[in-house]
Scaffold this active site. Structure first.
Site, PDB file in Angstrom:
ATOM      1  CE1 TYR A 154      71.978  17.100  29.865  1.00 56.10           C
ATOM      2  CE2 TYR A 154      74.399  17.047  29.618  1.00 56.10           C
ATOM      3  CZ  TYR A 154      73.215  16.465  29.510  1.00 56.10           C
ATOM      4  OH  TYR A 154      73.197  14.926  29.322  1.00 56.10           O
ATOM      5  CE  LYS A 158      72.842  14.847  32.834  1.00 58.37           C
ATOM      6  NZ  LYS A 158      72.040  13.699  33.440  1.00 58.37           N
TER       7      LYS A 158
HETATM    8  N1  LIG Z   1      71.341  11.126  24.455  1.00 61.52           N
HETATM    9  C1  LIG Z   1      72.654  11.509  24.764  1.00 61.52           C
HETATM   10  O1  LIG Z   1      73.609  11.584  23.927  1.00 61.52           O
HETATM   11  C2  LIG Z   1      73.055  11.380  26.169  1.00 61.52           C
HETATM   12  C3  LIG Z   1      74.235  11.723  26.524  1.00 61.52           C
HETATM   13  C4  LIG Z   1      75.005  11.879  27.730  1.00 61.52           C
HETATM   14  C5  LIG Z   1      73.900  11.716  28.895  1.00 61.52           C
HETATM   15  N2  LIG Z   1      72.491  11.752  28.716  1.00 61.52           N
HETATM   16  C6  LIG Z   1      71.594  11.574  29.627  1.00 61.52           C
HETATM   17  O2  LIG Z   1      70.900  10.351  29.441  1.00 61.52           O
HETATM   18  C7  LIG Z   1      69.438  10.534  30.247  1.00 61.52           C
HETATM   19  C8  LIG Z   1      68.571  10.285  28.952  1.00 61.52           C
HETATM   20  O3  LIG Z   1      68.604  11.275  27.740  1.00 61.52           O
HETATM   21  P1  LIG Z   1      67.842  11.129  26.378  1.00 61.52           P
HETATM   22  O4  LIG Z   1      68.806  11.517  25.602  1.00 61.52           O
HETATM   23  O5  LIG Z   1      67.282   9.604  26.377  1.00 61.52           O
HETATM   24  O6  LIG Z   1      66.709  12.144  26.766  1.00 61.52           O
HETATM   25  P2  LIG Z   1      65.263  12.347  26.214  1.00 61.52           P
HETATM   26  O7  LIG Z   1      65.327  11.718  24.784  1.00 61.52           O
HETATM   27  O8  LIG Z   1      65.069  14.004  25.972  1.00 61.52           O
HETATM   28  O9  LIG Z   1      64.254  11.680  27.333  1.00 61.52           O
HETATM   29  C9  LIG Z   1      64.308  12.227  28.381  1.00 61.52           C
HETATM   30  C10 LIG Z   1      63.202  11.538  29.205  1.00 61.52           C
HETATM   31  O10 LIG Z   1      63.045  12.024  30.462  1.00 61.52           O
HETATM   32  C11 LIG Z   1      61.665  12.383  30.730  1.00 61.52           C
HETATM   33  N3  LIG Z   1      61.691  13.629  31.473  1.00 61.52           N
HETATM   34  C12 LIG Z   1      62.254  14.962  31.211  1.00 61.52           C
HETATM   35  N4  LIG Z   1      62.000  15.731  32.336  1.00 61.52           N
HETATM   36  C13 LIG Z   1      61.361  15.168  33.101  1.00 61.52           C
HETATM   37  C14 LIG Z   1      60.929  15.434  34.550  1.00 61.52           C
HETATM   38  N5  LIG Z   1      61.008  16.628  34.941  1.00 61.52           N
HETATM   39  N6  LIG Z   1      60.476  14.352  35.441  1.00 61.52           N
HETATM   40  C15 LIG Z   1      60.234  13.183  34.635  1.00 61.52           C
HETATM   41  N7  LIG Z   1      60.613  12.636  33.492  1.00 61.52           N
HETATM   42  C16 LIG Z   1      61.298  13.785  32.764  1.00 61.52           C
HETATM   43  C17 LIG Z   1      60.967  12.418  29.290  1.00 61.52           C
HETATM   44  O11 LIG Z   1      59.651  12.613  29.300  1.00 61.52           O
HETATM   45  P3  LIG Z   1      58.768  13.682  29.195  1.00 61.52           P
HETATM   46  O12 LIG Z   1      59.249  14.833  28.628  1.00 61.52           O
HETATM   47  O13 LIG Z   1      57.240  13.209  29.010  1.00 61.52           O
HETATM   48  O14 LIG Z   1      58.890  14.406  30.796  1.00 61.52           O
HETATM   49  C18 LIG Z   1      61.683  11.512  28.497  1.00 61.52           C
HETATM   50  O15 LIG Z   1      61.035  10.390  28.758  1.00 61.52           O
HETATM   51  C19 LIG Z   1      69.661  12.195  30.434  1.00 61.52           C
HETATM   52  O16 LIG Z   1      69.833  12.188  31.762  1.00 61.52           O
HETATM   53  C20 LIG Z   1      70.672  12.723  29.695  1.00 61.52           C
HETATM   54  O17 LIG Z   1      71.165  13.838  30.366  1.00 61.52           O
HETATM   55  C21 LIG Z   1      72.262  11.379  27.273  1.00 61.52           C
END
Ligand SMILES: NC(=O)c1ccc[n+]([C@@H]2O[C@H](COP(=O)([O-])OP(=O)(O)OC[C@H]3O[C@@H](n4cnc5c(N)ncnc54)[C@H](OP(=O)(O)O)[C@@H]3O)[C@@H](O)[C@H]2O)c1
Length: 233
Positions: A154, A158
């Site tokens: 991961y 990033k």
């Molecule tokens: N939450 C945090 O604290 C945080 C911090 C830093 C960065 N981020 C970044 O922000 C972004 C969103 O994170 P989140 O926390 O909202 O994640 P999340 O709750 O796990 O949601 C991820 C979304 O991406 C979709 N997804 C996953 N794999 C996919 C694939 N191969 N193709 C198409 N869609 C896919 C999932 O749907 P399906 O499972 O149906 O595919 C879901 O809609 C990510 O890039 C993450 O690295 C998050």
């Protein structure tokens, strides 16, 4: 963005939950026309139903690591939107928290395929349809900026997102397309709960706060490529 259209045309990957869903909702509230995807149809159906099936939203299953799936998504989005003003590469997976020496090879490959190759496919196939003055926003992370042991693939994906964004920003400068690597910081989502199962989620910022920051970013058009949530408060 185009001065000839009356609405902003946006694509958000991974819009069925978490940060992606909040961005989709925030864009729709601003009267953007929005395309989104996720792997699972079920989450997209729930999204559409809960939002009252808005006419400005198109959602279809797409796995960003599969180039044919992405090509099909791009074709459908272009039919729905015409051109694209804002592309948010948000879809991502966490993998496992493990030191490199114990990191499972199959998980390593999957995380890099989704988070890096997926961002590359989506970006590459949308670039021909990007409008002058548009935006590409790639979801990054704090662990893509400084070494954080056990974040494995991961973190590496990033760091790649940061590098990809810097490179792409240079390449698209002549088309006046701004590219950002945006680190939302700790946010109350499924992914964060997977990374920190013991944490109290009520202490974290909401996905809606992150979505508001993304809208501010689009309004402000900052000159730096690599941005943290706090940079655009
Ligand atoms: N939450 C945090 O604290 C945080 C911090 C830093 C960065 N981020 C970044 O922000 C972004 C969103 O994170 P989140 O926390 O909202 O994640 P999340 O709750 O796990 O949601 C991820 C979304 O991406 C979709 N997804 C996953 N794999 C996919 C694939 N191969 N193709 C198409 N869609 C896919 C999932 O749907 P399906 O499972 O149906 O595919 C879901 O809609 C990510 O890039 C993450 O690295 C998050």
């Amino acid at each position: 963005m185009s001065r000839y259209t009356f609405f902003v045309r946006a694509v958000v990957t991974g819009g069925s939950r978490g940060i992606g869903r909040a961005i989709v909702e925030a864009f729709l509230k601003e009267n953007y026309r929005v395309c989104t995807c996720a792997r699972h149809q079920e989450g997209l159906l729930v999204l559409k139903r809960e939002l009252g099936d808005p006419i400005n939203l198109f959602a279809m299953p797409c796995d960003v690591k599969d180039r044919d799936s992405v090509k099909s998504f791009v074709n459908h989005c272009v039919s729905f939107l015409g051109k694209v003003d804002v592309l948010v590469n948000n879809a991502g997976v966490l993998g496992v928290r493990e030191k490199i020496e114990g990191y499972p090879e199959d998980v390593w490959e999957e995380v890099l395929r989704v988070n890096l190759n997926g961002m590359f496919f989506v970006t590459k196939y949308f670039i021909p349809y990007m409008e002058r003055g548009g935006f590409i926003i790639n979801m990054s992370s704090g662990v893509g900026k400084r070494p954080a042991p056990t974040w494995g693939a991961y973190a590496v994906s990033k760091f790649g997102t940061e590098g990809f964004s810097l490179l792409l920003a240079e390449e698209l400068r002549e088309r006046d397309i701004r590219v950002y690597a945006f680190n939302p910081g700790a946010t109350r989502t499924t992914m964060r709960a997977q990374a920190y199962p013991q944490e109290d989620p009520t202490r974290l910022k909401s996905p809606e706060e992150v979505a508001r920051a993304v809208l501010r970013l689009i309004k402000l058009r900052p000159s730096s490529v690599s941005l943290d949530y706090e940079d655009i408060l």
